[in-house]
Design a protein around this motif. Structure first.
Motif, PDB file in Angstrom:
ATOM      1  N   TYR A   1       0.668  -0.943   0.404  1.00  7.11           N
ATOM      2  CA  TYR A   1       0.024   0.410   0.296  1.00  7.11           C
ATOM      3  C   TYR A   1       1.165   1.368  -0.224  1.00  7.11           C
ATOM      4  N   LEU A   2       2.117   0.748   0.935  1.00  6.22           N
ATOM      5  CA  LEU A   2       2.548   2.685   1.072  1.00  6.22           C
ATOM      6  C   LEU A   2       3.838   2.418  -0.650  1.00  6.22           C
TER       7      LEU A   2
ATOM      8  N   GLN B   1      -9.049   8.628   6.726  1.00  7.23           N
ATOM      9  CA  GLN B   1      -7.818   8.521   7.932  1.00  7.23           C
ATOM     10  C   GLN B   1      -6.563   7.517   7.599  1.00  7.23           C
TER      11      GLN B   1
ATOM     12  N   HIS C   1      -5.448   6.358   5.175  1.00  4.33           N
ATOM     13  CA  HIS C   1      -4.641   7.207   3.831  1.00  4.33           C
ATOM     14  C   HIS C   1      -3.997   8.113   4.217  1.00  4.33           C
TER      15      HIS C   1
ATOM     16  N   SER D   1      -3.002   9.789   6.969  1.00  2.90           N
ATOM     17  CA  SER D   1      -1.392   8.664   7.602  1.00  2.90           C
ATOM     18  C   SER D   1      -1.273   7.547   7.202  1.00  2.90           C
ATOM     19  N   ARG D   2      -1.500   7.394   6.050  1.00  6.37           N
ATOM     20  CA  ARG D   2      -0.329   5.889   5.992  1.00  6.37           C
ATOM     21  C   ARG D   2       1.301   6.305   6.689  1.00  6.37           C
ATOM     22  N   ARG D   3       1.610   7.828   5.977  1.00 10.03           N
ATOM     23  CA  ARG D   3       3.267   7.928   6.298  1.00 10.03           C
ATOM     24  C   ARG D   3       3.603   6.868   7.810  1.00 10.03           C
ATOM     25  N   THR D   4       3.008   7.640   8.606  1.00 10.59           N
ATOM     26  CA  THR D   4       2.735   6.971  10.039  1.00 10.59           C
ATOM     27  C   THR D   4       3.626   5.926  10.814  1.00 10.59           C
ATOM     28  N   TYR D   5       2.680   5.065   9.416  1.00 13.14           N
ATOM     29  CA  TYR D   5       3.283   3.213  10.059  1.00 13.14           C
ATOM     30  C   TYR D   5       4.985   3.152   9.484  1.00 13.14           C
TER      31      TYR D   5
END
Lengths: 184, 214
Positions: A20-21, A63, A65, A67-71
């Motif tokens: 996904y990333l 949400q 999607h 903030s996916r960079r914070t995973y």
């Protein structure tokens, strides 16, 4: 055995999250298919409203999607996703609570205003009734028939056995006396 | 509210490769230049404390570096708090706040052995204002940097994360202030130095709560 299955499921979620990333929509689809029922069940357990739970699931994925960079790659996906779902639920509760408080305050204001209006209407009605007693009987009758009952001056003249102009004069004079009595 | 199909198409339209954020401890290291500059800038733009030479390198620069490192650790905790699913437990939060507030006073105890050095009579208030202002201004660059770092994450308790990094930045500011101010009386240290750290904490909480997140 169960622990190994859980680890395997989490490892699969980690791989999907990595995809996904990288920008793969098929990874998002698989993540959605895996996580949406679990998130829905979690949210439903808290809000007890199926339609609302469905809406909140959608909100959670929006949400997620954003903030996916914070995973952090390699870390378990489930706590990350459920923290976002919980946040969405709390935000919804806060919004709803705020709206309910506003609506209650508004309803209370309307009730107070309405009771004030009713008092004013009652007071005015009482004043008019007392003032009407001061108007001579023949003028009061013409006035009430025309202004309250809605009769025409011709009908009033026919009913009272007087001329139309006389009916108009009685109603006019009666209204003037009523005004004087009310404003006094 | 989008249906699953609408949601999917909206996400498909917006989907691009996204680079994950670096771990909180690594991102906190981005503030090292600011922390070092703060230690040097405060005495350089004012003057070094009168007993600076007597303190020696370790008790002067060494303890300031240690205090600044403590501030960086607190900022790193705030950055971790800003990641969904990595919220800090209440005990760690309590420890971080207590430790952050205690650190400047620990440094004071390690630096001086008499707590009677204060402003000359008549200038207590103005000296306290100078220290408070200097410390707050010294914390501002780190506060801005931390706010940017936290805003790029997704703090679910923004006020708490902000208070935490504000505290860390306040401690970093104090690391510079202690090379400039040698007063040790509690009537100066608590309101002026401690007050500045509390002000930075409140400033961080407000900044994190009002600044839009990623």
């Amino acid at each position: 055995m169960e622990q190994r299955e859980a680890d395997g499921a989490e490892a699969r979620l980690c791989r999907l999250m990595a995809g996904y990333l990288e920008g793969r929509i098929d990874a998002f689809d698989a993540l959605y298919d895996t996580l949406a029922p679990r998130i829905r069940s979690y949210l439903l357990g808290h809000c007890r409203d199926a339609a609302l739970a469905d809406d909140l699931v959608q909100d959670t994925f929006v949400q997620l999607h954003r903030s996916r960079r914070t995973y952090e790659p390699g870390r378990p996906v489930t706590p990350w996703v459920f923290a976002i779902a919980r946040h969405v639920l709390l935000m919804h509760r806060r919004r709803t609570g705020r709206r309910l408080r506003f609506e209650r305050a508004l309803a209370a204001d309307v009730r107070v205003a309405a009771s004030r209006d009713e008092m004013a209407i009652l007071a005015a009605r009482d004043g008019v009734r007392r003032a009407l007693k001061e108007v001579p009987a023949d003028q009061r009758r013409a006035l009430l028939l025309h202004h309250v009952e809605g009769w025409s001056f011709a009908e009033i003249a026919g009913h009272l056995g007087i001329r139309v102009n006389a009916a108009k004069t009685r109603a006019f004079r009666g209204m003037r006396k009523l005004k004087d009595a009310v404003t006094r | 509210m989008p249906s699953p199909a609408d949601l999917r198409s909206a996400i498909a339209r917006d989907l691009r490769p996204a680079r994950p954020l670096l771990p909180p401890s690594i991102r906190a290291l981005m503030l090292v230049p600011i922390a070092l500059a703060t230690i040097v800038a405060v005495p350089a733009t004012h003057f070094f404390r009168p007993d600076f030479a007597e303190l020696g390198v370790v008790r002067a620069w060494g303890l300031s570096l240690a205090e600044s490192l403590g501030g960086l650790v607190i900022v790193a905790l705030a950055l971790r708090e800003s990641i969904p699913g990595r919220a800090l437990p209440a005990r760690v939060l309590a420890l971080a706040f207590a430790g952050g507030l205690a650190l400047p006073f620990v440094m004071l105890v390690l630096t001086t052995n008499r707590f009677t050095i204060g402003a000359p009579p008549g200038s207590e208030w103005s000296d306290a204002v100078i220290c408070f202002r200097t410390s707050v201004v010294a914390a501002v660059p780190a506060l801005i940097g931390s706010t940017v770092l936290v805003a790029r994450a997704f703090p679910l308790r923004p006020g708490l994360a902000g208070a935490l990094y504000g505290l860390g930045c306040g401690v970093m500011g104090d690391a510079g202030l202690r090379l400039f101010c040698d007063f040790s009386v509690p009537t100066h240290v608590i309101p002026a130095h401690g007050g500045a750290i509390v002000a930075a904490t409140v400033g961080g909480a407000i900044a994190a709560a009002i600044i839009p997140r990623a």
